[in-house]
Write a protein that holds these residues in place. Structure first.
Motif, PDB file in Angstrom:
ATOM      1  N   MET A 261      71.491  24.690  40.046  1.00 36.07           N
ATOM      2  CA  MET A 261      71.004  23.466  40.413  1.00 36.07           C
ATOM      3  C   MET A 261      71.737  23.391  41.808  1.00 36.07           C
ATOM      4  O   MET A 261      72.932  24.095  42.013  1.00 36.07           O
ATOM      5  CB  MET A 261      71.579  22.527  39.795  1.00 36.07           C
ATOM      6  CG  MET A 261      70.618  22.782  38.463  1.00 36.07           C
ATOM      7  SD  MET A 261      69.204  21.112  37.928  1.00 36.07           S
ATOM      8  CE  MET A 261      69.619  20.846  36.768  1.00 36.07           C
TER       9      MET A 261
ATOM     10  N   GLU B   4      66.737  23.812  40.301  1.00 38.35           N
ATOM     11  CA  GLU B   4      66.863  25.388  40.229  1.00 38.35           C
ATOM     12  C   GLU B   4      65.936  26.099  41.876  1.00 38.35           C
ATOM     13  O   GLU B   4      64.711  25.701  41.594  1.00 38.35           O
ATOM     14  CB  GLU B   4      66.768  26.096  38.929  1.00 38.35           C
ATOM     15  CG  GLU B   4      67.617  26.118  38.393  1.00 38.35           C
ATOM     16  CD  GLU B   4      67.515  25.143  37.217  1.00 38.35           C
ATOM     17  OE1 GLU B   4      66.120  24.414  37.275  1.00 38.35           O
ATOM     18  OE2 GLU B   4      68.016  24.346  36.590  1.00 38.35           O
TER      19      GLU B   4
ATOM     20  N   ASP C 272      64.242  28.772  42.031  1.00 38.20           N
ATOM     21  CA  ASP C 272      62.862  29.538  41.695  1.00 38.20           C
ATOM     22  C   ASP C 272      61.628  28.349  41.177  1.00 38.20           C
ATOM     23  O   ASP C 272      61.127  28.142  40.924  1.00 38.20           O
ATOM     24  CB  ASP C 272      63.264  30.576  40.778  1.00 38.20           C
ATOM     25  CG  ASP C 272      63.507  29.847  39.709  1.00 38.20           C
ATOM     26  OD1 ASP C 272      64.061  28.482  39.264  1.00 38.20           O
ATOM     27  OD2 ASP C 272      63.899  30.525  38.340  1.00 38.20           O
TER      28      ASP C 272
ATOM     29  N   PRO D 167      59.245  26.269  41.314  1.00 37.18           N
ATOM     30  CA  PRO D 167      57.533  26.186  42.116  1.00 37.18           C
ATOM     31  C   PRO D 167      57.125  24.708  43.055  1.00 37.18           C
ATOM     32  O   PRO D 167      57.930  23.422  41.951  1.00 37.18           O
ATOM     33  CB  PRO D 167      56.397  27.010  41.009  1.00 37.18           C
ATOM     34  CG  PRO D 167      57.059  27.182  40.309  1.00 37.18           C
ATOM     35  CD  PRO D 167      58.349  26.257  40.331  1.00 37.18           C
TER      36      PRO D 167
ATOM     37  N   TRP E  90      56.092  21.853  40.736  1.00 38.68           N
ATOM     38  CA  TRP E  90      56.475  21.384  39.551  1.00 38.68           C
ATOM     39  C   TRP E  90      57.980  19.897  40.569  1.00 38.68           C
ATOM     40  O   TRP E  90      58.165  18.761  39.849  1.00 38.68           O
ATOM     41  CB  TRP E  90      57.065  22.050  38.647  1.00 38.68           C
ATOM     42  CG  TRP E  90      56.693  22.690  37.278  1.00 38.68           C
ATOM     43  CD1 TRP E  90      55.850  24.339  38.038  1.00 38.68           C
ATOM     44  CD2 TRP E  90      55.873  21.667  36.840  1.00 38.68           C
ATOM     45  NE1 TRP E  90      55.388  24.193  37.438  1.00 38.68           N
ATOM     46  CE2 TRP E  90      54.617  22.672  36.492  1.00 38.68           C
ATOM     47  CE3 TRP E  90      54.957  21.095  36.700  1.00 38.68           C
ATOM     48  CZ2 TRP E  90      53.143  22.739  35.286  1.00 38.68           C
ATOM     49  CZ3 TRP E  90      54.029  20.343  35.649  1.00 38.68           C
ATOM     50  CH2 TRP E  90      53.183  21.542  35.050  1.00 38.68           C
TER      51      TRP E  90
ATOM     52  N   ARG F 222      56.049  17.535  41.156  1.00 39.08           N
ATOM     53  CA  ARG F 222      55.243  16.371  40.181  1.00 39.08           C
ATOM     54  C   ARG F 222      56.500  15.831  39.217  1.00 39.08           C
ATOM     55  O   ARG F 222      56.102  14.669  39.936  1.00 39.08           O
ATOM     56  CB  ARG F 222      53.998  17.597  39.007  1.00 39.08           C
ATOM     57  CG  ARG F 222      52.872  17.870  39.592  1.00 39.08           C
ATOM     58  CD  ARG F 222      51.937  18.098  38.667  1.00 39.08           C
ATOM     59  NE  ARG F 222      51.644  17.942  37.551  1.00 39.08           N
ATOM     60  CZ  ARG F 222      50.553  16.664  37.467  1.00 39.08           C
ATOM     61  NH1 ARG F 222      49.914  16.583  38.419  1.00 39.08           N
ATOM     62  NH2 ARG F 222      50.917  16.176  36.471  1.00 39.08           N
ATOM     63  N   ASP F 223      57.285  16.744  39.053  1.00 44.19           N
ATOM     64  CA  ASP F 223      58.501  16.263  37.649  1.00 44.19           C
ATOM     65  C   ASP F 223      59.677  15.547  38.768  1.00 44.19           C
ATOM     66  O   ASP F 223      59.675  14.870  37.292  1.00 44.19           O
ATOM     67  CB  ASP F 223      58.919  17.408  37.188  1.00 44.19           C
ATOM     68  CG  ASP F 223      57.561  17.983  36.347  1.00 44.19           C
ATOM     69  OD1 ASP F 223      57.055  17.874  36.007  1.00 44.19           O
ATOM     70  OD2 ASP F 223      58.498  19.035  35.586  1.00 44.19           O
TER      71      ASP F 223
ATOM     72  N   GLY G  95      48.781  27.967  36.982  1.00 46.16           N
ATOM     73  CA  GLY G  95      49.927  28.375  38.143  1.00 46.16           C
ATOM     74  C   GLY G  95      50.500  29.983  38.130  1.00 46.16           C
ATOM     75  O   GLY G  95      51.641  31.059  38.285  1.00 46.16           O
TER      76      GLY G  95
ATOM     77  N   PHE H  73      60.531  16.466  28.741  1.00 48.61           N
ATOM     78  CA  PHE H  73      58.839  17.264  28.518  1.00 48.61           C
ATOM     79  C   PHE H  73      59.234  18.179  27.520  1.00 48.61           C
ATOM     80  O   PHE H  73      60.462  18.834  26.871  1.00 48.61           O
ATOM     81  CB  PHE H  73      58.775  18.526  30.076  1.00 48.61           C
ATOM     82  CG  PHE H  73      58.661  17.393  31.217  1.00 48.61           C
ATOM     83  CD1 PHE H  73      57.403  17.054  32.515  1.00 48.61           C
ATOM     84  CD2 PHE H  73      59.545  16.527  31.637  1.00 48.61           C
ATOM     85  CE1 PHE H  73      57.166  16.094  32.671  1.00 48.61           C
ATOM     86  CE2 PHE H  73      59.714  15.947  32.165  1.00 48.61           C
ATOM     87  CZ  PHE H  73      58.751  15.161  33.055  1.00 48.61           C
TER      88      PHE H  73
ATOM     89  N   SER I  17      62.150  19.271  32.808  1.00 52.04           N
ATOM     90  CA  SER I  17      61.023  18.951  33.194  1.00 52.04           C
ATOM     91  C   SER I  17      60.415  20.620  32.452  1.00 52.04           C
ATOM     92  O   SER I  17      60.558  20.789  32.508  1.00 52.04           O
ATOM     93  CB  SER I  17      61.809  19.330  34.831  1.00 52.04           C
ATOM     94  OG  SER I  17      61.988  20.595  34.988  1.00 52.04           O
ATOM     95  N   THR I  18      59.667  20.432  33.266  1.00 43.58           N
ATOM     96  CA  THR I  18      57.876  21.524  32.844  1.00 43.58           C
ATOM     97  C   THR I  18      59.179  22.421  33.108  1.00 43.58           C
ATOM     98  O   THR I  18      58.889  23.448  32.086  1.00 43.58           O
ATOM     99  CB  THR I  18      56.523  21.193  33.940  1.00 43.58           C
ATOM    100  OG1 THR I  18      56.615  19.473  33.712  1.00 43.58           O
ATOM    101  CG2 THR I  18      55.894  21.605  33.112  1.00 43.58           C
ATOM    102  N   TRP I  19      59.414  23.315  34.302  1.00 43.99           N
ATOM    103  CA  TRP I  19      59.408  23.986  34.822  1.00 43.99           C
ATOM    104  C   TRP I  19      61.291  24.413  33.877  1.00 43.99           C
ATOM    105  O   TRP I  19      61.118  25.556  33.092  1.00 43.99           O
ATOM    106  CB  TRP I  19      60.129  24.379  36.472  1.00 43.99           C
ATOM    107  CG  TRP I  19      60.310  25.376  36.989  1.00 43.99           C
ATOM    108  CD1 TRP I  19      62.061  25.833  37.200  1.00 43.99           C
ATOM    109  CD2 TRP I  19      59.682  26.696  36.934  1.00 43.99           C
ATOM    110  NE1 TRP I  19      61.398  27.252  37.507  1.00 43.99           N
ATOM    111  CE2 TRP I  19      60.005  28.040  37.147  1.00 43.99           C
ATOM    112  CE3 TRP I  19      58.275  26.610  36.616  1.00 43.99           C
ATOM    113  CZ2 TRP I  19      59.855  29.282  37.210  1.00 43.99           C
ATOM    114  CZ3 TRP I  19      57.712  27.959  36.912  1.00 43.99           C
ATOM    115  CH2 TRP I  19      58.730  29.306  37.372  1.00 43.99           C
TER     116      TRP I  19
ATOM    117  N   LYS J  31      60.789  27.492  31.447  1.00 48.37           N
ATOM    118  CA  LYS J  31      61.923  29.128  31.730  1.00 48.37           C
ATOM    119  C   LYS J  31      63.046  28.899  30.118  1.00 48.37           C
ATOM    120  O   LYS J  31      63.232  30.260  30.077  1.00 48.37           O
ATOM    121  CB  LYS J  31      62.509  29.001  33.115  1.00 48.37           C
ATOM    122  CG  LYS J  31      62.140  29.171  33.994  1.00 48.37           C
ATOM    123  CD  LYS J  31      63.238  29.357  35.319  1.00 48.37           C
ATOM    124  CE  LYS J  31      64.386  29.568  34.891  1.00 48.37           C
ATOM    125  NZ  LYS J  31      65.368  29.377  36.432  1.00 48.37           N
TER     126      LYS J  31
ATOM    127  N   ASN K 152      45.207  33.933  30.902  1.00 46.53           N
ATOM    128  CA  ASN K 152      44.919  33.141  32.012  1.00 46.53           C
ATOM    129  C   ASN K 152      43.364  33.659  33.146  1.00 46.53           C
ATOM    130  O   ASN K 152      43.158  34.741  32.986  1.00 46.53           O
ATOM    131  CB  ASN K 152      45.842  33.252  33.187  1.00 46.53           C
ATOM    132  CG  ASN K 152      46.188  31.985  34.361  1.00 46.53           C
ATOM    133  OD1 ASN K 152      45.148  31.605  34.722  1.00 46.53           O
ATOM    134  ND2 ASN K 152      48.140  31.858  34.385  1.00 46.53           N
TER     135      ASN K 152
END
Ligand code: FES
Ligand code: FES
Lengths: 153, 714
Positions: A1, A18, A20, A22, A25, A28-29, A41, B226, B269-271, B275, B646
């Motif tokens: 982080m 982190e 990486d 995007p 997110w 949004r988050d 995505g 999430f 969180s989503t990410w 992961k 996708n």
């Protein structure tokens, strides 16, 4: 982080994530800016389009660590009162069905008109074909881009 | 009188606050002939009046109406209030629409599906508006001491012409609320409509264009977790073992829980959860056949030839007709599985607490979601609340409640509020697809080119009845046999915009084009002759409206200048689905040796058009959707695993691939019959028939892009 300092919609914001992660997110988050949408995505649909230093980029594949001092604009910051010529044209032409893709469409169109205030039909088509609208509002997206162009000085 | 349940009272009070007092009118969604009730805030608070739903007029002149049906892009949140406002003679600028939460005590049929919301509510909405208008006029007449018959209304005001007096609805609302609602109320004549039939912009345009949090995926609450779920990658596999140690150790991860065949990663969180999911080590084992597309192709042929079919409709003596035929036409048509691909993937928020469950998110069937979650958690239904968000498309996918149940299961296991998010890959590979189907058609013609016999067999993968046995051409052919065979596949399926007809219409209308050609007849003339026959000498029951179908055919022929355009190859198609009729003409032009679809002319009979702007969008969107999926949509499988996951592998239509779509509505004054789906089914046929006209190649397989015949011409 790590702590990332960002300029979003002319505000200085920060997020501890982190590297990486995007930008999508983070917006949004972490920053609560949910106007930017997730659709695929993988840079295929354009729902996540934001402006980075005035250019349209796909925030779903843009790691937050790559932004540096870049200025980010999201749909929430495109105009103060929601009266950017593209936003107004979207209402006037009544583009939206479900509306989910439209923030991305508007951001893509706004970046196009910034670069080319009077785009040709070909330019509109090739730029806007990068954005998917699952509801099939393409006829009106095309019309709204033209409407906005006709009203931009 | 019954008392209000808590949910109704809560939502009522919320709105009462918004409207700031005034006239509240309850109207019955269950029974369109029931009497509307005027209620005062006091009565409602005391729980003494039973109302089912309402519109309210505030002393501030604002009019609020609840739109109970989920908005998925079909425009209901704009169309419903338009109907009420029309009868009320309201000032549209002062009308506010609120999405109703699930409230079975107040609303019936709180579903978006089957193009049925407007047909269901048309009378109820009009009556609600007209009753309120009646009471406001009474109140004004009382105050002015003039006969009500001398008063008129427009733009939210009551006028008395002779004295030049006027009062706004807001000024009259209190008084009107004390009057008794009439038993009968006169509804407007269609010719007096000021809103209905005109273009009204989507009520959420501003919110959409400024990125307001409207959708399920946008919902956030402090403390919410999430979750992303790993489901079996192959249909036919089940969970054997999970090693989640590595995933649990990753940043932001709160827990990893397992239920059914799913492993849910829960975190901050989503990410982070996305992961961490990649770090799960999961083993699966086989529990059913792992089917591939090549297996499906083999199964299709086998069942068409040898399957134990269920007869759906039979008229006359089919065998004799084929034995005596001068000519027999035979063809097979096939369509693949399709994901729904709403642009907002599946997601839902659930909080299973000790005293009940809170559900928030996008669903086309809030009632089903509630029922299933109540069963799962053991709570009585009224302890489960469902808040409906705006939805980024549905196309039938959100009729299933699987993703709502998942959210409830995860929340229950981790004892926290959780939002479950599906990635695009999860959404595309997670099932409940439009089923793959193959049809075999046979037609017998006599020496004059009359169709004397017709056979259709449909074979589907988990599709149930793949026919619509009572649709045209049934009723117009004396000897007819329609049957179907179903293959039970581990691949899950469900309704997809215009279920069954989204591919049956294309296959049937393409086949009829083949039959018309074999009979030496113009495709439109051929259909009109069949319809004449259905009218004059029907073969068995005729369950569609022959005249409405003829009318759209003629309108499409006229507007497309059928058969008279130089250098343009036209293809025709017409279909009745849900309750509406749509005819389409596809136009292909050959440029530098390559055929290109330039135009689709559409004639629609959906009864009275409520919102012209929204209806045009529905029709154009339906054509674009129908064309896009007919052209490119293909979900294939290898050993139970979808090959596409996708939008890079699964191609959706884009702006540079659309034709012009020219839409015409039949104006016949019939009550609205629905429009969310009916424009889609005829498109594939109109397009395929136009390509045939231009190139002499029949496109019998979807997606066209991968059909050998199409490859040979493009
Ligand atoms: S979500 Fe970024 S392009 Fe689709
Ligand atoms: S309006 Fe629904 S995806 Fe574009």
């Amino acid at each position: 982080m790590a702590l990332f300092k960002l300029t979003v919609n002319n505000r200085a914001l920060q997020a501890e994530v982190e590297g990486d992660t995007p930008l999508l997110w983070v917006l949004r988050d972490n920053l609560g800016l949910v106007g930017t949408k997730y659709g695929c995505g993988i840079a295929q649909c354009g729902a996540c389009t934001v402006h980075l230093d005035g250019k349209a980029v796909r925030s779903c594949v843009l790691p937050v660590s790559a932004i540096g001092k870049g200025k980010v604009t999201t749909i929430e910051g495109l105009s103060e009162k929601g009266d950017h010529p593209v936003q107004k044209a979207w209402d006037e032409v009544d583009v939206a069905q479900c509306g989910y893709c439209q923030a991305g469409q508007i951001m893509t169109a706004a970046a196009l008109l910034k670069e080319k205030p009077k785009p040709t039909d070909e330019e509109i088509l090739s730029t806007m074909s990068g954005n998917i609208c699952r509801c099939g509002t393409y006829h009106r997206i095309r019309e709204a881009v033209k409407t906005a162009a006709s009203k931009t000085k | 009188m019954e008392t209000l349940d808590n949910t109704s009272r809560r939502s009522f009070m919320k709105l009462a606050a918004t409207a700031g007092g005034g006239l509240f009118l309850g109207f019955n969604w269950t029974n369109s002939s029931a009497l509307p009730v005027v209620v005062s805030t006091k009565q409602v608070a005391a729980g003494s009046v039973n109302f089912n739903s309402y519109l309210s007029i505030g002393t501030d002149n604002f009019i609020t109406i609840i739109s109970p049906n989920p908005e998925i892009g079909q425009g209901i949140k704009t169309a419903f209030p338009m109907v009420v406002a029309e009868e009320l003679d309201a000032d549209w600028k002062l009308v506010k629409t609120v999405q109703g939460n699930l409230d079975p005590g107040a609303f019936e049929r709180q579903v978006t599906g089957g193009s049925g919301a407007v047909p269901h509510s048309w009378d109820r909405l009009r009556k609600a508006g007209a009753t309120a208008r009646y009471l406001l006029v009474e109140a004004a007449a009382n105050r002015w001491k003039v006969p009500a018959s001398e008063c008129t209304t427009s733009d939210g005001k009551v006028y008395h012409k002779a004295s030049g007096k006027s009062l706004s609805y807001g000024e009259l609302a209190e008084e009107a609320s004390k009057l008794t609602a009439p038993k009968e109320v006169k509804l407007k004549d269609e010719k007096d409509y000021k809103l209905i039939g005109h273009s009204v912009r989507n009520v959420d345009n501003h919110n959409i264009a400024t990125g307001k949090p409207l959708f399920g995926l946008d919902f956030y609450r402090e403390g919410m977790l999430f979750s992303i779920i790993q489901r079996p990658k192959a249909f036919g596999m089940k969970l054997k073992s999970v090693d989640s140690a590595a995933a649990k150790a990753m940043p932001g991860i709160v827990d990893v829980v397992t239920f059914d065949n799913s492993v849910a990663v829960v975190g901050k969180s989503t990410w982070q959860v996305k992961k961490a999911r990649e770090a799960l080590k999961i083993e699966y084992e086989k529990e059913a056949d792992l089917e591939s597309t090549s297996d499906h192709n083999r199964i299709f042929q086998d069942l068409l030839d040898n399957g134990k079919a269920t007869v759906r409709r039979k008229n006359g003596d089919v065998e004799a007709a084929f034995k005596n035929a001068a000519k027999i036409v035979k063809a097979e048509y096939q369509c693949p599985f399709l994901p729904h691909s709403p642009l907002e993937p599946m997601n839902f928020f659930a909080h299973v607490r000790e005293d009940g469950v809170e559900l928030i998110g996008p669903t086309q069937t809030p009632d089903r979601a509630r029922g299933e979650v109540a069963k799962l958690t053991g709570f009585p239904q009224e302890k489960v609340t469902v808040e409906i968000t705006r939805q980024g498309g549905g196309f039938g996918r959100r009729l299933a409640a699987d993703y709502v149940m998942e959210a409830a299961k995860v929340s229950k296991l981790v004892k926290a509020p959780v939002k479950v998010i599906w990635t695009r890959e999860d959404d595309m590979t997670g099932g409940t697809y439009r089923p793959a189907v193959r049809y075999r058609f046979e037609a017998a013609l006599d020496k004059d080119g009359q169709m004397i016999g017709y056979k259709l067999r449909g074979v589907g993968m988990n599709a149930g009845n793949t026919t619509r046995e009572d649709n045209f051409p049934s009723g117009s052919v004396d000897n007819l046999l329609i049957d179907s065979v179903d293959h039970k596949s581990p691949i899950t399926t469900g309704p997809w915009r215009a279920p069954i007809t989204n591919f049956l219409a294309y296959a049937e209308q393409s086949f009829l084009d083949e039959v018309a050609e074999a009979a030496g007849k113009d495709p439109i003339q051929f259909r009109l002759e069949l319809l004449e026959k259905a009218k004059k000498a029907p073969a068995g029951d005729v369950k569609y409206d022959v005249d409405r179908m003829i009318a759209v055919i003629k309108l499409a022929a006229e507007k497309s200048n059928w058969g008279k355009k130089k250098g343009v190859s036209q293809g025709f198609s017409v279909y009745f689905s849900h309750r509406s009729y749509v005819a389409q003409v596809g136009e292909v032009i050959v440029e530098k040796g390559k055929p290109a679809l330039k135009n689709v002319i559409v004639a629609v009979d959906c009864g009275i058009v409520i919102n012209k702007s929204g209806s045009l969008q529905q029709v154009r969107g339906g054509v674009v959707d129908g064309l896009g999926h007919a052209m490119y949509g293909n979900l294939t499988f290898k050993n139970g695993v979808p090959d596409q996951s996708n939008f890079n592998g699964f191609r959706l239509i884009r702006m540079n691939e659309i034709p012009e779509v020219d839409v015409h509505f039949v104006n016949n004054g019939i009550s609205p019959t629905g429009l969310g789906e009916p424009a889609l089914p005829p498109t594939g046929g109109a397009v395929a028939n136009a390509f045939y006209k231009a190139t002499k190649q029949r496109l019998r397989n979807q997606p066209f892009m991968e059909d050998a015949a199409f490859k040979s011409i493009s």
